[in-house]
Design an enzyme around this catalytic site. Structure first.
Site, PDB file in Angstrom:
ATOM      1  N   GLU A  28     -72.495  39.564  60.641  1.00 25.03           N
ATOM      2  CA  GLU A  28     -70.764  39.681  60.120  1.00 25.03           C
ATOM      3  C   GLU A  28     -70.906  38.609  61.472  1.00 25.03           C
ATOM      4  O   GLU A  28     -69.701  37.630  61.765  1.00 25.03           O
ATOM      5  CB  GLU A  28     -70.255  39.777  59.286  1.00 25.03           C
ATOM      6  CG  GLU A  28     -70.142  40.133  58.209  1.00 25.03           C
ATOM      7  CD  GLU A  28     -71.468  41.335  57.765  1.00 25.03           C
ATOM      8  OE1 GLU A  28     -71.894  41.477  58.837  1.00 25.03           O
ATOM      9  OE2 GLU A  28     -71.032  41.866  56.830  1.00 25.03           O
ATOM     10  N   CYS A  33     -67.078  44.811  61.397  1.00 23.81           N
ATOM     11  CA  CYS A  33     -67.004  43.347  60.661  1.00 23.81           C
ATOM     12  C   CYS A  33     -65.958  42.666  60.407  1.00 23.81           C
ATOM     13  O   CYS A  33     -65.797  41.823  60.410  1.00 23.81           O
ATOM     14  CB  CYS A  33     -67.879  43.006  59.884  1.00 23.81           C
ATOM     15  SG  CYS A  33     -69.714  43.640  60.475  1.00 23.81           S
ATOM     16  N   CYS A  73     -67.855  45.596  57.109  1.00 28.69           N
ATOM     17  CA  CYS A  73     -67.924  47.522  57.560  1.00 28.69           C
ATOM     18  C   CYS A  73     -66.744  47.353  58.080  1.00 28.69           C
ATOM     19  O   CYS A  73     -65.738  46.219  58.844  1.00 28.69           O
ATOM     20  CB  CYS A  73     -68.799  47.512  58.445  1.00 28.69           C
ATOM     21  SG  CYS A  73     -68.990  47.760  60.136  1.00 28.69           S
ATOM     22  N   HIS A  82     -73.637  43.033  64.043  1.00 28.09           N
ATOM     23  CA  HIS A  82     -73.735  43.307  62.303  1.00 28.09           C
ATOM     24  C   HIS A  82     -74.116  41.524  61.851  1.00 28.09           C
ATOM     25  O   HIS A  82     -73.387  40.955  63.227  1.00 28.09           O
ATOM     26  CB  HIS A  82     -72.730  43.393  61.963  1.00 28.09           C
ATOM     27  CG  HIS A  82     -72.645  45.479  61.992  1.00 28.09           C
ATOM     28  ND1 HIS A  82     -72.048  46.122  61.570  1.00 28.09           N
ATOM     29  CD2 HIS A  82     -73.631  46.607  62.722  1.00 28.09           C
ATOM     30  CE1 HIS A  82     -72.572  47.261  61.697  1.00 28.09           C
ATOM     31  NE2 HIS A  82     -73.201  47.090  62.347  1.00 28.09           N
TER      32      HIS A  82
HETATM   33  N1  LIG Z   1     -71.918  44.400  56.449  1.00 30.34           N
HETATM   34  C1  LIG Z   1     -72.808  45.079  57.262  1.00 30.34           C
HETATM   35  N2  LIG Z   1     -72.789  46.195  56.723  1.00 30.34           N
HETATM   36  C2  LIG Z   1     -73.547  46.811  58.098  1.00 30.34           C
HETATM   37  N3  LIG Z   1     -74.080  48.025  57.790  1.00 30.34           N
HETATM   38  C3  LIG Z   1     -75.158  48.024  58.936  1.00 30.34           C
HETATM   39  N4  LIG Z   1     -75.194  46.726  59.865  1.00 30.34           N
HETATM   40  C4  LIG Z   1     -74.220  45.922  59.318  1.00 30.34           C
HETATM   41  C5  LIG Z   1     -74.250  45.029  58.611  1.00 30.34           C
HETATM   42  O1  LIG Z   1     -74.651  44.042  60.014  1.00 30.34           O
HETATM   43  N5  LIG Z   1     -73.630  44.130  57.920  1.00 30.34           N
END
Ligand SMILES: Nc1nc2[nH]cnc2c(=O)[nH]1
Length: 160
Positions: free
Chosen positions: A60, A91, A88, A58
């Site tokens: 973050e 993260c 999420c 992700h």
């Molecule tokens: N905040 C965030 N939510 C996600 N949902 C799926 N991928 C991501 C991501 O890279 N960042």
């Protein structure tokens, strides 16, 4: 605002959004993030899940990994995370483990849901509302605590 000006906050959030939009054009997911370390350096990340075949990549997490690698630190205390979308649970956990002190985000989990992402659903799992999403079972073996015993007895351990 207390520690950071809204101007600085919005500059980094707009940069995270710009990274996210560019990432879509590059074939990736619509997420970007910036970690600003205490020396003022901006470490940028974009979502790399599909390109790297890495479900944990992700935006973050990618930005946190880059900040940690660049500073050669696993403790990013005093850093700030700016994200194009609400982090999420994955993260947020990475952010907690990195000891990052503050988070700002632009779009929220409901915007992500409207684009087809499961962020809001996984928040429901962690709130206890959707336990069926992932059965997790505790098996209390006699050896269960051996790794922690080894850790406590290891004199030159690096705590984190
Ligand atoms: N905040 C965030 N939510 C996600 N949902 C799926 N991928 C991501 C991501 O890279 N960042």
């Amino acid at each position: 605002m207390s520690a950071h000006s809204t101007h600085e906050r919005d500059e980094y959030l707009n940069r995270a959004i710009q990274l996210a939009v560019q990432n879509v054009a590059d074939g990736g997911g619509p997420f970007g993030a910036v970690v600003v370390t205490p020396d003022g350096t901006a470490h940028e990340g974009v979502n790399r899940v599909t390109r790297d075949h890495d479900p944990t990549a992700h935006a973050e997490v990618v930005a946190i990994r880059r900040a940690a690698a660049a500073t050669r630190r696993f403790d990013l205390s005093g850093s700030v995370l700016y994200a194009s979308c609400e982090p999420c649970p994955l993260c947020l956990s990475a952010t907690l483990w990195a000891r990052i002190g503050r988070v700002y985000f632009a779009a929220d989990r409901h915007g992500a849901a409207r684009a087809g992402f499961d962020d809001a659903l996984f928040y429901e799992y962690f709130s206890g509302a959707r336990p069926e999403l992932l059965p997790v079972e505790h098996a209390d073996l006699s050896a269960s605590d051996q790794p922690f015993d080894a850790w406590r007895n290891h004199v030159r351990r690096t705590a984190y």
